[in-house]
Each structure stands twice: as structure tokens, then as C-alpha cells.
Design an enzyme around this catalytic site. Structure first.
Site, PDB file in Angstrom:
ATOM      1  N   SER A 181       0.830  -1.201   0.000  1.00 57.93           N
ATOM      2  CA  SER A 181       0.000   0.000   0.000  1.00 57.93           C
ATOM      3  C   SER A 181       0.873   1.263   0.000  1.00 57.93           C
ATOM      4  O   SER A 181       1.691   1.457  -0.883  1.00 57.93           O
ATOM      5  CB  SER A 181      -0.961  -0.042   1.187  1.00 57.93           C
ATOM      6  OG  SER A 181      -1.981   0.902   1.047  1.00 57.93           O
ATOM      7  N   ASP A 453      -9.608  -4.056  -5.416  1.00 60.28           N
ATOM      8  CA  ASP A 453      -9.430  -4.929  -4.253  1.00 60.28           C
ATOM      9  C   ASP A 453     -10.221  -4.450  -3.026  1.00 60.28           C
ATOM     10  O   ASP A 453      -9.819  -4.680  -1.900  1.00 60.28           O
ATOM     11  CB  ASP A 453      -7.954  -5.045  -3.896  1.00 60.28           C
ATOM     12  CG  ASP A 453      -7.325  -3.701  -3.511  1.00 60.28           C
ATOM     13  OD1 ASP A 453      -8.049  -2.695  -3.445  1.00 60.28           O
ATOM     14  OD2 ASP A 453      -6.108  -3.664  -3.258  1.00 60.28           O
ATOM     15  N   HIS A 497       1.375   0.024 -24.942  1.00 64.65           N
ATOM     16  CA  HIS A 497       1.578   0.888 -23.780  1.00 64.65           C
ATOM     17  C   HIS A 497       0.302   1.656 -23.438  1.00 64.65           C
ATOM     18  O   HIS A 497      -0.394   2.166 -24.322  1.00 64.65           O
ATOM     19  CB  HIS A 497       2.716   1.870 -24.059  1.00 64.65           C
ATOM     20  CG  HIS A 497       3.088   2.707 -22.870  1.00 64.65           C
ATOM     21  ND1 HIS A 497       3.613   2.184 -21.715  1.00 64.65           N
ATOM     22  CD2 HIS A 497       2.975   4.044 -22.661  1.00 64.65           C
ATOM     23  CE1 HIS A 497       3.826   3.145 -20.846  1.00 64.65           C
ATOM     24  NE2 HIS A 497       3.452   4.294 -21.393  1.00 64.65           N
TER      25      HIS A 497
END
Length: 625
Positions: A181, A453, A497
Site C-alpha cells: 500500500s 481490491d 503501452h
């Protein structure tokens, strides 16, 4: 914002042979593991004496402050004095100061008990695999401070550099960096700070000598939207405090802006071009955005990150204090017609949003001051800009996907005094490739291929896919132990990219997968990999045995002289510890009979507990070369 715990797994292979295996030719003993924890994941201890009235619990030097829930519950005002910082100069409260603890004990548990356990269980895991005590090094920091203040007040980055050099001298080999994190933001800043400490021609040489691999876990590479919620309405993280109290505390930290969402199209000029050309003068950076920022919506995010109603009342009456609220006349606030404004990630990170609400919220001036001082004008790095692949030999970016994650907010005036003057009226989530509101309605925007998440949106986590080259090998395998029958592989997948890579692979709804994106050819001598773990929560991913297993296998593969592939094979996953063996009731035997056997030890209370690895299972690891 986060909590962190998985890198240690790597250490277990890194520091020594497993207890049930023969000694391998690879010299694990020379490697060290350095853990950089995330937001709110380091203990803070009191460094002063504070007498708390109306409470038998006072604060004395070295008393636990973050996180002592007993004192938080019984003396919240005293506790806040030890936590709050001056919002402008980041000094401590006159009555109490706190400093980060040191060593592994600072990150294993925040408050004794299972709910705040961070690295504790994984330290046990490392010990089980024979890791030496000095092979694991924690580098806790004061997560309340902006990066420049970490160095100014605590010389944190000088100490971190010495930590790498000491580990090298102590063990004779490079280190493995595990950051979770916010810890990734800290490590990024360190790499930029290091450029001014080491001669340019020796910079890459120093990195190659001292850092073998970098594992970025749950990195908010483009920021996180939950930071906005914490800034405007407060985010308690499960603590027994009000949202208003949580907001007051969070906004007193200069680090509160470090995780703000920002545009992937806006960058600052390289501040070191004169430094690398031999000049000692460091120029002031110029912030500029690509044309795409102004020709597309949402700054590369799924939607506008903030939608807010601006009240008609301006100035003092917009946010009366608690003592003034009884005398305040709120009629105009209730009857005026508010204006709803929307702000993109760029407009948050460049201060446009805070300037728009500065007449309605006292925190705006404080945040604008810190934004300009500690971020936009930082002489080392503007952290609110997208970052390129770190110049490290081996880079692994790891995060969870496929969970419902907040990507946008709707706020409105609450009619209450500051700090409760804003109310959260709606939330936009990304889930299953679409955007939905809290009420379940579809929302407009540009959703990604999957979701994040639960804390960091997918577009922010997956930014590291840009570190991969034009050809990528993709492998999708079940997270649990498997025989290889459900493994899917795509080789030399074309990658453009700033374009996402979406594998053409199937998923069973009953199986959690881990998807590996690997590139070992685009940069000679360097490897880059991205791991996506289904349903892995941001705060709990560091507790994941699956992730620890993969980290350990990858590092074991790296140091083994008999390794035949660039990355550890994914063809099969068998048990590695006694805990991985279990009883198969359908076949009335231990599962994985090739590796596990029934071996009762006094004290076992069920059949599965008596299933253990065979003494001859050392050759299991040979499958992963």
C-alpha cells in the site's frame, strides 16, 4: 490505509533451507528481506508525559498510542492529542508527541489481539522455514507525515539507505523489498531521493548491488478514492470513534494527500536533468498534462471521483463551529439552491477541487497549503504523478481483483457544524466490469475489465501493467493446490503501452485464480511480472498463504543454480507445509498422497491435523525449476 503482511514468505526461502528439505545449492543465506509497511500499519508510541483528567489511564513515555484501544475508549481526547499534528507545520501537540516504534515488533501487531495482527503469523511462517532472525528487517516510519517531512524530521531516507548497506555487509548479498500500500509510495520517493545522494554513474550500480527484487503489493499507483471519503466525511477503519473525529485526525496528517487520486496523463518534468548533467542546481518542476487529459473524460479513471453540491451560503455561516451552531441561522442553507459540481482525478490532485470548496470548508485551506508545500513543490518528486518502472532488476507487482470497489462519491451539505458539514449521499462502485451506484443503478463512465481490491480501484492497481513490454506471457492457475489440469497459458501476447491486457481465458465461478503476466525480454537483464489474485482484499492480501507460497517459490527459483526458466513454473502446485495437507474424507486418506501421509502426533484432535508432509518430500521443489 492499509495493512500489510506477505513479503516474509519470500524470506523463508531467502534465508535458509526448509526444515524438511535438504540443503539446496542456492545460497539463500546471503539475502535479506526489507519490509516497508503501509498506512496506519506501524505502532506509534508516546514520547512525553500526559496526565489525562477524568481517566485513570495516563500517557507515559513509550506507552502505545497507535493502537491502544483501551486508552482510545477511556480517554479519547487525550489519545487524540498524541495522534494529531499541526495541519500546517506538522509539529506535535504541545501536550503530547508520538514517534514510530522500531523493529519487527512495530509491525507485527498494532494492538495485542487477533483483529490487529499484521505480520505476526508470517513471522511464525518464516521461523518454520528456518529463516534467520537478522534476515528480516522492518523499516517502520511515521505514516502521518508527507515524504519530505519524513526526511526533514526523522532522516528516514538516510536511515533506509543505511539499512540496505548494512544488510549487504551483514549477509553479503542484496535485499528483497516488500512494500504494501502506502509503503510503495515511500519506496518510490526513496528511489528518487537516492538520485541526489549517489553520483549519477553509480546510481544503477548501487541498486543492482543492494536490491535483488522489489515486490509491490496493493500499490495505489494512481491513488485511491477512499482517501476522498476520509478527507470529506471521515473514515474510521473500524475504530470506535465518530466519523467527524476520524476526519479531524486524518486531515491533520500531511500524508492524507499522498494517496489522493491523480491523472495518468499529467506529469512533472524531470527535476534531475541538470543534476545528471553535472550541475548542482535543481530546477523547479513544470507540471503539464497531455492533450488526452482534456479530450477524454475522467483523467483515465472510470468516472469523476467527486460530485459535490456547493451550498448557496458562503463564508462563516457555511461551517459554524460546534459552540456557534445554536446561534447560527441555517435557514439560508436549507432554502438556497445548491450547485452540483463534478471533479476529475486531476482536479483533485492539482488543488482545483479544494479551491472550489474553500469558502465552505475550513479544511480546504489547510489541505491546499500542504498540497502546494509537500507535493506540488517538492524538490525531490511530485508524488501525485504516475510512475515508471523502477530501475530494479526484478519487479513484481501484486494486487487483488474482482472485488466491489469504490470509484466515485456524491457529497452534499449536511447542515451540521464542521467537521460533520458534509454528508455522503451516494457511492459509485466498480464491479464485474460495470459501474453501479449504491442503490444498484448503473452509472455512466468507463469501467475497466474487472474491479479492484475493495480499497484501491483496478485502474490504479493495474497501472503497473505499463511496466510490461510489447510481448507478455500470461498464465492463469487456481490459487489452491492443483495438478495442472486447470492451468491456462498464452505466450507472446501483444501489449500496447497504456492499454490494459485482458487475457482470453475462462474462469470457473467456483474457483479463485491467480493470473501471472510475465516479461523477461523487453529490458535486457531485467524481469517484470504482474500477479492478479481473485478476491484478494487490499488489507488482507498480506495474510494470504497463497501469496506467501508464490513469493517463496519465486525467490527459491531465483537463487537456485538449476533453474531452467525465467520465472518459476506454474504447471503444478503441491503442499509445501504440514498445514497444506488435509484429510480427504471421500477417499479416507490424506489428500495429495504423493506428498502427504497420515502421521499422528500426541495432541492431534482431528484427522486433518495428523496429515503431514512426508519426510522424503524435499524433491517436491524440483517441480518448480
Amino acid at each position: 490505509m492499509a495493512r500489510l503482511l506477505i513479503w516474509l514468505l519470500v524470506f523463508l526461502a531467502v534465508a535458509g533451507p526448509t526444515p524438511k528439505a535438504v540443503a539446496y545449492p542456492g545460497d539463500y543465506s546471503k539475502l535479506s528481506g526489507i519490509i516497508i509497511p503501509g498506512f496506519a500499519s506501524t505502532q506509534l508510541r508516546a514520547w512525553s508525559i500526559l496526565d489525562c483528567p477524568y481517566s485513570p489511564l495516563d500517557f507515559n513515555p513509550l506507552d502505545l498510542v497507535w493502537l491502544d484501544t483501551t486508552k482510545l475508549l477511556s480517554a479519547v481526547n487525550c489519545w487524540l492529542k498524541c495522534m494529531l499534528l499541526d495541519p500546517y507545520n506538522q509539529t506535535d501537540h504541545p501536550d503530547c508527541k508520538s514517534r514510530p516504534d522500531s523493529g519487527l515488533s512495530a509491525i507485527t501487531e498494532l494492538d495485542p489481539g487477533p483483529l490487529s495482527s499484521i505480520w505476526k503469523e508470517w513471522i511464525k511462517w518464516c521461523i518454520e522455514f528456518g529463516i534467520e532472525a537478522n534476515a528480516i528487517i522492518a523499516v517502520p516510519y511515521d505514516w502521518r507525515l508527507a515524504p519530505s517531512m519524513l526526511e526533514e524530521r526523522d532522516l528516514y531516507f538516510h536511515k533506509l539507505k543505511l539499512t540496505f548497506e548494512t544488510a549487504f555487509k551483514l549477509r553479503g548479498g542484496p535485499s528483497i523489498v516488500f512494500a504494501h500500500s502506502l509503503g510503495n509510495n515511500v519506496f518510490r520517493y526513496f528511489l528518487e531521493w537516492l538520485k541526489l545522494e549517489i553520483a549519477p554513474k553509480h546510481y544503477i550500480e548501487w541498486l543492482d548491488q543492494h536490491i535483488h527484487a522489489y515486490f509491490a503489493v496493493g500499490a495505489p499507483l494512481l491513488g485511491a478514492t477512499e482517501t476522498i471519503e476520509a478527507t470529506l466525511s471521515g473514515f474510521t477503519f473500524g475504530l470506535p470513534v465518530s466519523e467527524g473525529t476520524a476526519r479531524l485526525m486524518f486531515n491533520s496528517f500531511s500524508s492524507s494527500l499522498w494517496m489522493m487520486p491523480f491523472s495518468k496523463y499529467c506529469r512533472s518534468d524531470n527535476k534531475y536533468w541538470k543534476h545528471f548533467s553535472g550541475s548542482s542546481h535543481v530546477s523547479h518542476p513544470a507540471y503539464h498534462c497531455e492533450d488526452q487529459e482534456f479530450h477524454s473524460n475522467f483523467s483515465g479513471w472510470p468516472t469523476n471521483v467527486i460530485n459535490i453540491e456547493i451550498p448557496s451560503t458562503r463564508g462563516f455561516d457555511a461551517y459554524p463551529s460546534v459552540t456557534e451552531i445554536p446561534q447560527a441561522n441555517l435557514t439560508s442553507m436549507e432554502c438556497g439552491l445548491p450547485t452540483q459540481l463534478s471533479f476529475s482525478a486531476r482536479e483533485v490532485s492539482d488543488g482545483t477541487f479544494f479551491k472550489a470548496i474553500e469558502d465552505f470548508d475550513p479544511d480546504s485551506n489547510r489541505l491546499l497549503y500542504q498540497l502546494e508545500k509537500s507535493y506540488l513543490s517538492d524538490k525531490i518528486l511530485n508524488p501525485l504523478t504516475p510512475w515508471d518502472r523502477p530501475p530494479i532488476k526484478n519487479v513484481f507487482c501484486i494486487y487483488g481483483v474482482d472485488s466491489k470497489t469504490k470509484v466515485g462519491y456524491y457529497f452534499a451539505p449536511s447542515g451540521k457544524p464542521y467537521p460533520d458539514n458534509w454528508i455522503l449521499t451516494d457511492v459509485i462502485y466498480e464491479t464485474e466490469g460495470s459501474l453501479i451506484s449504491r442503490s444498484g443503478n448503473l452509472a455512466e463512465g468507463n469501467p475497466g475489465a474487472t474491479s479492484g481490491d475493495e480499497t484501491v480501484p483496478y485502474n490504479s492497481l493495474a497501472w503497473c501493467k505499463n511496466w510490461l513490454g510489447p510481448k507478455v506471457n500470461i498464465t492463469r492457475a487456481p490459487q489452491s493446490e492443483h495438478d495442472g489440469s486447470d492451468v491456462q497459458i498464452e505466450l507472446n501476447v501483444e501489449h500496447h503501452h497504456e492499454k490494459d491486457i485482458v487475457p482470453n481465458m475462462t474462469k470457473s465461478p467456483k474457483v479463485k485464480y491467480i493470473t501471472f503476466y510475465e516479461d523477461s525480454e523487453s529490458i535486457p537483464g531485467k524481469r517484470t511480472a504482474v500477479w492478479e489474485l481473485d478476491k484478494a482484499n487490499h488489507r488482507n492480501i498480506v495474510r494470504s498463504p497463497v501469496l506467501m507460497r508464490e513469493l517463496w517459490l519465486e525467490m527459491w527459483h531465483d537463487v537456485h543454480p538449476g533453474a531452467k526458466s525465467n520465472f518459476v513454473t506454474k504447471a503444478k502446485r503441491g503442499p509445501l507445509r504440514d498445514e497444506d495437507c488435509y484429510w480427504d474424507y471421500g477417499k479416507a486418506r490424506c489428500a495429495w498422497p504423493e506428498y502427504c501421509e497420515y502421521r499422528y502426533i500426541f495432541g492431534d484432535v482431528h484427522l486433518g491435523q495428523s496429515c503431514r508432509l512426508k519426510n522424503t518430500s524435499a524433491d517436491l521443489l524440483l517441480h518448480y525449476l
